[in-house]
Scaffold this active site. Structure first.
Site, PDB file in Angstrom:
ATOM      1  N   LYS A 185       0.841  -1.203   0.000  1.00 60.01           N
ATOM      2  CA  LYS A 185       0.000   0.000   0.000  1.00 60.01           C
ATOM      3  C   LYS A 185       0.876   1.253   0.000  1.00 60.01           C
ATOM      4  O   LYS A 185       2.076   1.176   0.310  1.00 60.01           O
ATOM      5  CB  LYS A 185      -0.922  -0.019   1.226  1.00 60.01           C
ATOM      6  CG  LYS A 185      -0.190  -0.007   2.562  1.00 60.01           C
ATOM      7  CD  LYS A 185      -1.134  -0.372   3.711  1.00 60.01           C
ATOM      8  CE  LYS A 185      -0.382  -0.380   5.028  1.00 60.01           C
ATOM      9  NZ  LYS A 185      -1.217  -0.923   6.125  1.00 60.01           N
ATOM     10  N   ARG A 245     -11.164  -0.238  14.280  1.00 61.56           N
ATOM     11  CA  ARG A 245     -10.851   0.631  13.155  1.00 61.56           C
ATOM     12  C   ARG A 245     -11.644   0.147  11.947  1.00 61.56           C
ATOM     13  O   ARG A 245     -12.558   0.800  11.490  1.00 61.56           O
ATOM     14  CB  ARG A 245      -9.338   0.552  12.922  1.00 61.56           C
ATOM     15  CG  ARG A 245      -8.736   1.667  12.170  1.00 61.56           C
ATOM     16  CD  ARG A 245      -7.230   1.544  12.086  1.00 61.56           C
ATOM     17  NE  ARG A 245      -6.776   0.342  11.387  1.00 61.56           N
ATOM     18  CZ  ARG A 245      -5.539   0.163  10.924  1.00 61.56           C
ATOM     19  NH1 ARG A 245      -4.626   1.094  11.085  1.00 61.56           N
ATOM     20  NH2 ARG A 245      -5.205  -0.944  10.290  1.00 61.56           N
ATOM     21  N   TYR A 277      16.016  30.206  10.223  1.00 63.05           N
ATOM     22  CA  TYR A 277      14.796  30.868  10.705  1.00 63.05           C
ATOM     23  C   TYR A 277      14.721  30.832  12.223  1.00 63.05           C
ATOM     24  O   TYR A 277      15.025  29.811  12.845  1.00 63.05           O
ATOM     25  CB  TYR A 277      13.559  30.159  10.151  1.00 63.05           C
ATOM     26  CG  TYR A 277      13.283  30.423   8.708  1.00 63.05           C
ATOM     27  CD1 TYR A 277      13.044  31.718   8.232  1.00 63.05           C
ATOM     28  CD2 TYR A 277      13.232  29.368   7.798  1.00 63.05           C
ATOM     29  CE1 TYR A 277      12.771  31.945   6.893  1.00 63.05           C
ATOM     30  CE2 TYR A 277      12.958  29.589   6.455  1.00 63.05           C
ATOM     31  CZ  TYR A 277      12.729  30.886   6.013  1.00 63.05           C
ATOM     32  OH  TYR A 277      12.459  31.108   4.698  1.00 63.05           O
ATOM     33  N   MET A 305      12.022  24.781   4.127  1.00 63.64           N
ATOM     34  CA  MET A 305      11.275  24.043   3.113  1.00 63.64           C
ATOM     35  C   MET A 305      12.198  23.257   2.175  1.00 63.64           C
ATOM     36  O   MET A 305      11.946  22.096   1.860  1.00 63.64           O
ATOM     37  CB  MET A 305      10.393  24.995   2.295  1.00 63.64           C
ATOM     38  CG  MET A 305       9.474  24.264   1.329  1.00 63.64           C
ATOM     39  SD  MET A 305       8.500  25.355   0.289  1.00 63.64           S
ATOM     40  CE  MET A 305       7.451  26.152   1.484  1.00 63.64           C
TER      41      MET A 305
HETATM   42  C1  PLP Z   1      -0.489  -1.908   6.814  1.00 62.60           C
HETATM   43  C2  PLP Z   1      -1.051  -3.207   7.192  1.00 62.60           C
HETATM   44  C3  PLP Z   1      -0.241  -4.342   7.298  1.00 62.60           C
HETATM   45  C4  PLP Z   1       1.269  -4.282   7.226  1.00 62.60           C
HETATM   46  O1  PLP Z   1       1.752  -3.802   8.461  1.00 62.60           O
HETATM   47  P1  PLP Z   1       3.299  -3.636   8.783  1.00 62.60           P
HETATM   48  O2  PLP Z   1       3.314  -3.227  10.201  1.00 62.60           O
HETATM   49  O3  PLP Z   1       3.827  -2.570   7.880  1.00 62.60           O
HETATM   50  O4  PLP Z   1       3.961  -4.940   8.535  1.00 62.60           O
HETATM   51  C5  PLP Z   1      -0.855  -5.572   7.515  1.00 62.60           C
HETATM   52  N1  PLP Z   1      -2.197  -5.659   7.661  1.00 62.60           N
HETATM   53  C6  PLP Z   1      -3.002  -4.575   7.605  1.00 62.60           C
HETATM   54  C7  PLP Z   1      -4.468  -4.747   7.787  1.00 62.60           C
HETATM   55  C8  PLP Z   1      -2.463  -3.321   7.381  1.00 62.60           C
HETATM   56  O5  PLP Z   1      -3.264  -2.238   7.352  1.00 62.60           O
END
Ligand code: PLP
Length: 377
Positions: free
Chosen positions: A40, A148, A270, A318
């Protein structure tokens, strides 16, 4: 002139290290469990287009993304690098965010599997499956403590009482997600595992998947039939406070634009937050918070030039960051020289700690302005 000459920093991504990390995790869970890969957010910021073929070549056959559009992109990448033989099995792609309104046909069109997160999702997928001609496999996600996504306890109970709601499509996996797996001593780990096994026992038989990267290191009782590592593939330490068994994947080198000497009482950047206490040499580097080099690193972070550790002084701005290079031999610091912002000795996790965040946020924030070099071994 090369592209690297034009950029303010060079980001080198070691695809061989990602493949090695995949094989290490796979070997840890084999033969009882399959090792999927979570890609992802553009493979955690490293570029799904480059990472997915390497994982496929290393033997990965199940991929997880967060969003439908990411799934479509990963399907295209896989189709290009491994065209399916006639009648052969394609790699599986799961979309974690699941069914959203009016998207069921898109899943089918791109041969993606939704992770069904509610009874409503399940009913919608079943209704779609009734009319569909093509593959309609899906996973069901049960919530065991994240609060969640996934079926909460009451929805699981109504499913238990009406199992026919799951008839009509193939339940390919039952999944859940751990909240505290990076802390092996946390009591929620065992509670979630037991709740997950209980949920599976109440559903039609299907392979289970519980563990993310950290969960793999909690031991075989967390592996179920498939594990879903993300961060560990990309070099982030799976267990807090423990030595990192994964190979580092990225190196980030910023380019020095200018060197200057300042004297006692002169200030840097800054807000004039850093004041020299002696004659000091400052190197200005062409990386800033617009590149994901977090402003919180101001007066906290550090970098390396060769074996010399150089403290970040003043605020990150930046496009620019300033380092105190007083102690570095002059031949190593000059305009155009590269300074290591992330490397083997200042890892993603170390930088994240300085920035009061986690390696995941550093990786997924890596900027679009970096010149990217993909290394294969
Ligand atoms: C992002 C995610 C993972 C992977 O998690 P990591 O901690 O990066 O290994 C696995 N399962 C779900 C449902 C996730 O959202």
């Amino acid at each position: 002139m090369s592209e690297a000459d034009r950029a303010g920093a060079v980001l080198t991504i070691d695809l061989g290290a990602i493949a090695d990390n995949y094989r290490q995790l796979r070997d840890r869970v084999a033969p009882a469990a399959e090792c999927a890969a979570v890609v992802k957010a553009d493979a955690y910021g490293l570029g799904a287009k480059h990472v997915v073929p390497v994982l496929h070549e290393a033997g990965c056959r199940t991929f997880f993304v967060a969003l439908l559009d990411e799934g479509i992109a990963v399907r295209q990448v896989l189709y290009a690098c491994a065209p399916p033989a006639a009648g052969g099995n394609e790699p599986t792609i799961y979309v974690l965010s699941g069914l959203t309104e009016n998207t069921a046909h898109v899943f089918a069109e791109h041969r993606l599997r939704p992770v069904l997160n509610s009874i409503g999702d399940i009913d919608a997928w079943k209704a779609f499956a009734r009319d569909a001609v093509s593959q309609t496999a899906a996973a069901v996600h049960v919530d065991t403590g994240m609060s969640r996504l996934g079926l909460p306890e009451n929805e699981l109970a109504s499913l238990r009482d009406a199992p026919e709601r799951l008839a009509g499509f193939r339940l390919a996996h039952v999944i859940s997600h751990l909240a505290c797996a990076d802390d092996p001593d946390h009591p929620l780990n065992a509670l979630q595992r037991d709740a997950f096994e209980a949920a599976r026992a109440s559903l039609p038989t299907a392979p289970g998947s519980l563990a993310n990267s950290s969960g793999i290191f909690l031991g075989p009782s967390f592996h179920a039939d498939m594990v879903r590592p993300g961060c560990a593939l990309y070099g982030v330490a799976p267990t807090s406070g423990q030595p990192n068994p994964m190979k580092q994947v990225i190196r980030l080198q910023g380019k020095i634009l200018q060197i200057r000497e300042i004297d006692t009482h002169q200030t840097v950047g800054y807000g004039a937050t850093h004041r020299a206490e002696k004659r000091t040499k400052i190197a200005t580097v062409a990386v800033g918070y617009a590149d994901g080099y977090l402003r919180y690193l101001s007066n906290r972070g550090s970098a390396h030039i060769g074996d010399y550790r150089v403290p970040l002084v003043g605020r990150v701005s930046m496009d620019l960051t300033t380092f105190d290079v007083t102690d570095v031999p002059g031949n190593l610091v000059h305009p155009g020289a590269l300074i290591d912002l992330i490397d083997q000795s200042n890892t993603v996790d170390a930088l994240a700690e300085d920035a009061d965040t986690i390696g995941y946020e550093i990786l997924t924030g890596l900027g679009a302005r970096y010149h990217r070099v993909y290394r294969r071994r």
